[in-house]
Design a protein around this motif. Structure first.
Motif, PDB file in Angstrom:
ATOM      1  N   GLN A 133     -19.584  24.615  48.502  1.00  0.00           N
ATOM      2  CA  GLN A 133     -19.273  25.826  47.735  1.00  0.00           C
ATOM      3  C   GLN A 133     -17.892  26.381  48.063  1.00  0.00           C
ATOM      4  O   GLN A 133     -17.551  27.488  47.658  1.00  0.00           O
ATOM      5  CB  GLN A 133     -20.337  26.899  48.006  1.00  0.00           C
ATOM      6  N   GLU A 134     -17.105  25.604  48.829  1.00  0.00           N
ATOM      7  CA  GLU A 134     -15.713  25.924  49.151  1.00  0.00           C
ATOM      8  C   GLU A 134     -15.564  27.288  49.817  1.00  0.00           C
ATOM      9  O   GLU A 134     -14.723  28.103  49.431  1.00  0.00           O
ATOM     10  CB  GLU A 134     -14.839  25.821  47.895  1.00  0.00           C
ATOM     11  N   ILE A 135     -16.344  27.512  50.857  1.00  0.00           N
ATOM     12  CA  ILE A 135     -16.284  28.817  51.515  1.00  0.00           C
ATOM     13  C   ILE A 135     -14.950  29.080  52.215  1.00  0.00           C
ATOM     14  O   ILE A 135     -14.473  30.214  52.233  1.00  0.00           O
ATOM     15  CB  ILE A 135     -17.462  29.014  52.493  1.00  0.00           C
ATOM     16  N   VAL A 136     -14.325  28.062  52.786  1.00  0.00           N
ATOM     17  CA  VAL A 136     -13.042  28.298  53.460  1.00  0.00           C
ATOM     18  C   VAL A 136     -11.962  28.697  52.442  1.00  0.00           C
ATOM     19  O   VAL A 136     -11.262  29.702  52.654  1.00  0.00           O
ATOM     20  CB  VAL A 136     -12.635  27.093  54.332  1.00  0.00           C
ATOM     21  N   PRO A 137     -11.800  27.982  51.323  1.00  0.00           N
ATOM     22  CA  PRO A 137     -10.882  28.470  50.286  1.00  0.00           C
ATOM     23  C   PRO A 137     -11.242  29.870  49.784  1.00  0.00           C
ATOM     24  O   PRO A 137     -10.353  30.665  49.447  1.00  0.00           O
ATOM     25  CB  PRO A 137     -11.023  27.426  49.169  1.00  0.00           C
ATOM     26  N   GLN A 138     -12.533  30.183  49.745  1.00  0.00           N
ATOM     27  CA  GLN A 138     -12.973  31.509  49.334  1.00  0.00           C
ATOM     28  C   GLN A 138     -12.447  32.579  50.303  1.00  0.00           C
ATOM     29  O   GLN A 138     -11.973  33.637  49.892  1.00  0.00           O
ATOM     30  CB  GLN A 138     -14.505  31.541  49.283  1.00  0.00           C
TER      31      GLN A 138
END
Length: 273
Positions: A133-138
């Protein structure tokens, strides 16, 4: 090359990364368990505000203001005899100086992010679900909303399970890996095999072969690093700890190895005003 250093606090070992040298921080070990962040902060920088969340393997990222607001609303609706639950999220970012943000992990990736210009920081719990869910880019998108520039960010990916020992289904590998081969995923006919083929073609691929049919070995930290590079961060802005929670049983808990719900904490403190 970024270096990782062993530190001690009350004769207990924890790790720091040279990339985050100007920020009080630490990736703590199983020896520091069961001490909570409120105690561990003494090793890093005493007398700062400590924040954590209830981790749920999602991609929500909260600020201290949002955490406090959620806690206040919960407190108002919960009888005094009951424990107030922390708000659900898997990332936290600071809003001013002297705020410490913490995440706990067993095999998942603890990512500590710092902005060398604004002094703001973030802590992220990135398991395979959060990475898909791409939490780091979030988290980085939220830092950018607060004025961060990509070139000022530094990201340390702490001890986590290494790709060579992390067996997952090919479906999971494709779900996580799809975040870094989006041109393939954009093709409506992109099935699991096509995604895996595309991952195999990447330099220093996060996908490793597994002898068992329908299974793969997945390097989740490498996927996070690729997500960061595709955002525009240079490789030298990213550091990956040379420690595997599964293989370094003397220092780290591993859920995959022990099947016990035990964790180690990682935290970082914001600087500036």
């Amino acid at each position: 090359m970024h270096t990782w250093h062993w530190q001690t606090w009350q004769d207990l070992p924890y790790l720091t990364c040279s990339l985050l040298n100007s920020f009080p921080h630490g990736f703590f070990t199983q020896q520091c368990s069961p001490r909570p962040p409120a105690e561990l902060i003494e090793a890093v920088q005493p007398q700062v505000e400590v924040y954590r969340v209830r981790q749920v393997h999602g991609n929500a990222v909260l600020t201290p203001t949002e955490i406090d607001s959620a806690l206040q609303q919960t407190t108002e609706s919960v009888p005094e005899t009951e424990t107030v639950e922390l708000p659900p999220a898997d990332g936290l970012l600071t809003e001013r100086g002297a705020q410490a943000v913490w995440v706990c992990t067993a095999d998942c990736v603890p990512a500590l992010i710092a902005d060398i210009k604004t002094g703001q920081v973030a802590a992220v719990h990135a398991g395979w679900r959060g990475t898909a869910q791409e939490i780091v880019p979030q988290a980085i998108a939220r830092l950018q909303q607060q004025g961060s520039q990509l070139e000022d960010l530094r990201v340390a990916l702490g001890p986590a399970i290494a790709g060579e020992v992390y067996q997952v289904s090919t479906t999971v590998a494709a779900q996580v890996g799809a975040t870094v081969v989006k041109e393939v995923v954009a093709d409506t006919n992109a099935d699991v095999d096509r995604v895996l083929d595309a991952l195999n073609q990447l330099p220093d691929s996060p996908l490793l072969r597994d002898p068992e049919p329908g299974r793969a070995r997945l390097d989740v930290r490498r996927v996070n690093a690729l997500q960061l590079e595709q955002l525009g961060l240079a490789p030298e802005q990213i550091a990956i700890a040379p420690y595997c929670t599964y293989q370094h049983a003397d220092y780290f808990f591993s859920y995959r190895r022990d099947r016990l719900k035990k964790v180690q904490w990682s935290g970082i403190v914001s600087t500036g005003d």
